[in-house]
Enzyme design. Structure first.
Site, PDB file in Angstrom:
ATOM      1  CE1 TYR A   1      -4.563   0.461   0.705  1.00  0.00           C
ATOM      2  CE2 TYR A   1      -3.516   2.425   1.665  1.00  0.00           C
ATOM      3  CZ  TYR A   1      -4.725   1.755   1.019  1.00  0.00           C
ATOM      4  OH  TYR A   1      -5.825   2.385   1.104  1.00  0.00           O
TER       5      TYR A   1
ATOM      6  CE  LYS B   1      -2.282 -16.234   0.712  1.00  0.00           C
ATOM      7  NZ  LYS B   1      -3.347 -17.249   1.010  1.00  0.00           N
TER       8      LYS B   1
ATOM      9  CG  ASP C   1      -6.173 -17.233   2.785  1.00  0.00           C
ATOM     10  OD1 ASP C   1      -5.572 -17.086   3.649  1.00  0.00           O
ATOM     11  OD2 ASP C   1      -6.262 -18.345   2.268  1.00  0.00           O
TER      12      ASP C   1
ATOM     13  CG  ASP D   1      -7.299  -0.254   3.224  1.00  0.00           C
ATOM     14  OD1 ASP D   1      -7.815   0.416   4.060  1.00  0.00           O
ATOM     15  OD2 ASP D   1      -7.544  -0.336   1.929  1.00  0.00           O
TER      16      ASP D   1
END
Ligand code: NAI
Length: 333
Positions: free
Chosen positions: A123, A172, A205, A229
């Protein structure tokens, strides 16, 4: 008197800031506003969405109360919010999500806080085209040991200071073995220094699914910029939506308090916007400034009006105007 930089912003910004700033004042906390422009509304006079005087004022006062700013999509100037966070090195974005009595959601129990790394990751805006025809684009997810260490430490310190029991680190690392892997490794190291706080980690996830099945299992969540976010909007949804979700952006010595939502151009100027998120951000600001009693009273007054259900704005299925809601909160203060 504590001086605070005040930014009224764009769209519904001026009307919700009018409400929120007046309620912060109504707590009796000795706050003095120093108003400066930013966003689209600053461009006409200053030719920039982030005038140097605005930035200088925040640096001097070390605290700002800010309404949402318009960011053009897919072109134009860069997000002022992202720019200000980077300029001021506001590395920690803190977004509490606690259920509201009187707001119907899928869950009765949810009281968690997302701590998002605010300066790095995908980001950070390090992106470019690789060819002159602009047909291949690349973004860089920058993750450093230094930035991971300070955000994860912030989350553990926040947990301790606020009587929270558990920190869940979201990553992740199974796929992004370097960037997410580094973040996880730093978390595992730091967790050993906080034996009083339970530490666990989740793949992003799986975390998204668990949050919408068992939000009550989570307490403090710490994660990198992009995951934070997305997950913090998800957690805002768990407790009633963006109109209710406050946030604080913290650096070593400077902080900006703002709502999560945007400028709501679809309802701007109609006097029906919900000032709750910004007002609760004002309560977070009062705590940050050491006015704990005032911060608690302000949050309780807002929650009281919502629980009572008589003066709700249309986003909460009521018919009150912004002014009527604000008057009801003031009456409780
Ligand atoms: P948005 O959050 O402004 O609006 C999404 C939906 O939520 C709209 O239907 C809106 O009416 C409603 N909504 C939002 N806040 C509300 C409130 N306080 N009371 C009642 N309803 C409310 O998101 P959108 O439309 O994607 O973005 C609009 C603009 O805001 C864009 O220019 C975007 O860049 C900017 N933005 C600025 C932020 C900031 O300054 N921190 C954060 C997010 C978006």
């Amino acid at each position: 008197m504590t001086r605070v930089t005040l930014i009224r912003g764009d769209g519904i910004g001026p009307e919700i800031m009018e409400a929120a700033a007046s309620l912060v004042e109504a707590t009796g906390a000795p706050i003095e506003w120093e108003e400066h422009p930013a966003g689209a509304s600053a461009i006409a006079e200053h030719s920039t969405p982030l005038p140097a005087e605005t930035l200088a004022s925040i640096k001097k006062n070390k605290v700002a109360f800010k309404a949402p700013l318009m960011t053009p999509v897919g072109g134009g100037y860069r997000s002022v919010n992202v720019l200000a966070r980077q300029e001021l090195d506001l590395y920690a974005n803190v977004r509490p999500a606690r259920v509201f009595e009187g707001v119907k959601t899928h869950f009765d129990k949810c009281d968690l806080v997302v701590v998002r790394e605010n300066t790095q990751g995908l980001y950070a805006g390090i992106e470019h085209y690789l060819d002159p025809k602009k047909e291949t684009a690349q973004a860089i997810a920058l993750v450093t040991h230094y930035a991971s260490d300070r955000i994860i430490r912030f989350a553990f310190e926040y947990a301790r200071a606020n009587g929270r029991k558990k920190v869940t680190l979201v990553h992740k690392a199974n796929i992004l073995k370097f960037t997410s892997g580094l973040f996880l490794r730093v978390g595992q190291e730091i967790a050993e220094e906080y034996p009083d706080i339970v530490f666990e980690d989740r793949i992003v996830d799986a975390m998204a699914m668990q949050l919408v099945m068992f939000p009550e299992r989570f307490d403090v969540i710490v994660t990198t910029n992009l995951f934070g976010d997305i997950l913090s909007d998800l957690t805002a949804g768990l407790v009633g939506g963006l109109g209710l979700a406050p946030s604080g952006n913290y650096g070593e010595d400077t902080a900006i308090f703002e709502a999560i939502h945007g400028t709501a151009p679809d309802i701007a100027g109609r006097g029906i916007s919900n000032p709750t998120a910004l007002t609760l951000s004002g309560a977070m600001m009062l705590h940050h400034l050491g006015y704990h009693e005032e911060g608690k009273r302000l949050e309780a007054a807002v929650r009281g009006v919502i629980a009572e259900g008589k003066h709700l704005t249309p986003d909460l299925k009521g018919s009150a105007t912004t002014t009527e809601f604000t008057q009801a909160v003031r009456a409780r203060l």
